[in-house]
Scaffold this active site. Structure first.
Site, PDB file in Angstrom:
ATOM      1  N   HIS A   7      -3.570  -5.506   2.326  1.00 26.80           N
ATOM      2  CA  HIS A   7      -3.254  -5.565   3.762  1.00 26.80           C
ATOM      3  C   HIS A   7      -3.923  -6.809   4.347  1.00 26.80           C
ATOM      4  CE1 HIS A   7      -1.897  -1.373   4.258  1.00 26.80           C
ATOM      5  NE2 HIS A   7      -2.908  -0.984   3.540  1.00 26.80           N
ATOM      6  N   CYS A  32       0.782  -1.221   0.000  1.00 25.84           N
ATOM      7  CA  CYS A  32       0.000   0.000   0.000  1.00 25.84           C
ATOM      8  C   CYS A  32       0.821   1.283   0.000  1.00 25.84           C
ATOM      9  CB  CYS A  32      -1.003  -0.022   1.135  1.00 25.84           C
ATOM     10  SG  CYS A  32      -2.442   0.987   0.766  1.00 25.84           S
TER      11      CYS A  32
HETATM   12  N1  GLN Z   1      -2.084   6.882   2.205  1.00 25.13           N
HETATM   13  C1  GLN Z   1      -2.213   6.061   1.062  1.00 25.13           C
HETATM   14  C2  GLN Z   1      -3.597   6.138   0.428  1.00 25.13           C
HETATM   15  O1  GLN Z   1      -4.477   6.556   1.012  1.00 25.13           O
HETATM   16  C3  GLN Z   1      -1.890   4.602   1.448  1.00 25.13           C
HETATM   17  C4  GLN Z   1      -2.864   4.066   2.437  1.00 25.13           C
HETATM   18  C5  GLN Z   1      -2.404   2.729   3.028  1.00 25.13           C
HETATM   19  O2  GLN Z   1      -1.218   2.395   3.157  1.00 25.13           O
HETATM   20  N2  GLN Z   1      -3.387   1.935   3.463  1.00 25.13           N
HETATM   21  O3  GLN Z   1      -3.783   5.731  -0.659  1.00 25.13           O
END
Ligand code: GLN
Length: 247
Positions: free
Chosen positions: A191, A93
């Site tokens: 995740h 992510c």
């Molecule tokens: N901040 C990034 C987004 O919103 C990644 C989010 C995350 O790692 N879950 O896309």
């Protein structure tokens, strides 16, 4: 064998239990008589190319990404050298987004990426949240996980995705693909953490790291009794089927 892991920014990029992926790798390595040696490489720490068989980075909110992006950019040459030398890289992510050329957040601020993966990410208005199921035809397997991101990731033409989205949003909610795969470098939005419910993929990552550690081809790891893991995969896949990919 000892598998040397460089865990990038564990104190900044670790949401949805992304740290759990390291625990799974350590356990599955130990069950085969190998040992995971994990080094935390964070803000201001030197990253020594050749010192790791696997580099791992988790996800994080825009705020944490903004805190680490410049420091990671200063480590870009070392990460590129490590990958060129055959080390495996797994990024989840927010970490995945920073392996591309840039991440433009919801305020339009452009965070530098390290350009290890052929992609860019631009945050959209609505967050893409929910369970995901992917078809990874390169492995003849599926991957199940959970996504929560505002970023829309666009792969360059000819770039390999990690998988085709069966259920969920994936990279941008439109392309039908998720993640990016360049040899032993993998980026994904999944995740969960990802690896406990996808034991085949945990073993694939381990085998890539072992190939670097031993200097040979990725070994065929002896199968483990993964009943619980397979059940967790099935539950996650069902949830994705029921409600993945809906705002
Ligand atoms: N901040 C990034 C987004 O919103 C990644 C989010 C995350 O790692 N879950 O896309």
């Amino acid at each position: 064998m000892k598998i040397r892991v460089g865990h990038l920014y564990p104190d900044y990029l670790n949401i949805y239990a992304d740290r759990g992926n390291i625990a799974v790798l350590a356990r599955r390595a130990a069950w085969r008589g190998h040992e995971l040696d994990v080094e935390s490489v964070s803000m201001g720490d030197a990253l020594r190319p050749g010192a790791h068989d696997l580099l791992y980075v988790g996800g994080g909110q825009d705020r944490e990404q903004a805190l680490v992006a410049v420091d990671l950019a200063a480590k870009a040459a070392a990460v590129h050298e490590a990958a060129a030398d055959g080390a495996a890289v797994l990024a989840v992510c927010g970490g995945y987004q920073l392996l591309g050329r840039f991440y433009r957040d919801r305020d339009g601020v452009e965070l530098p990426g390290i350009g290890l993966l052929p992609l860019v990410t631009i945050a959209g208005e609505r967050r893409m949240i929910g369970d995901v199921l992917l078809d990874c035809d390169w492995a003849g397997r599926t991957l199940a996980g959970f996504e929560n991101h505002a970023g829309r990731t666009v792969l360059d033409a000819g770039a390999e995705p990690l998988g085709r989205v069966i259920h969920g949003f994936g990279n941008d909610g439109e392309s039908g693909f998720e993640g990016c795969r360049a040899g032993r470098v993998i980026g994904t939005y999944l995740h969960g953490p990802l690896l406990p419910r996808n034991p085949w993929f945990a073993d694939w990552v381990l085998a890539q790291a072992l190939a670097h550690a031993g200097g040979g081809e990725p070994p065929q790891l002896e199968p483990l009794a993964d009943e619980l893991e397979s059940e967790a995969h099935a539950v996650a896949a069902d949830r994705a089927r029921e409600r993945g990919g809906r705002f």
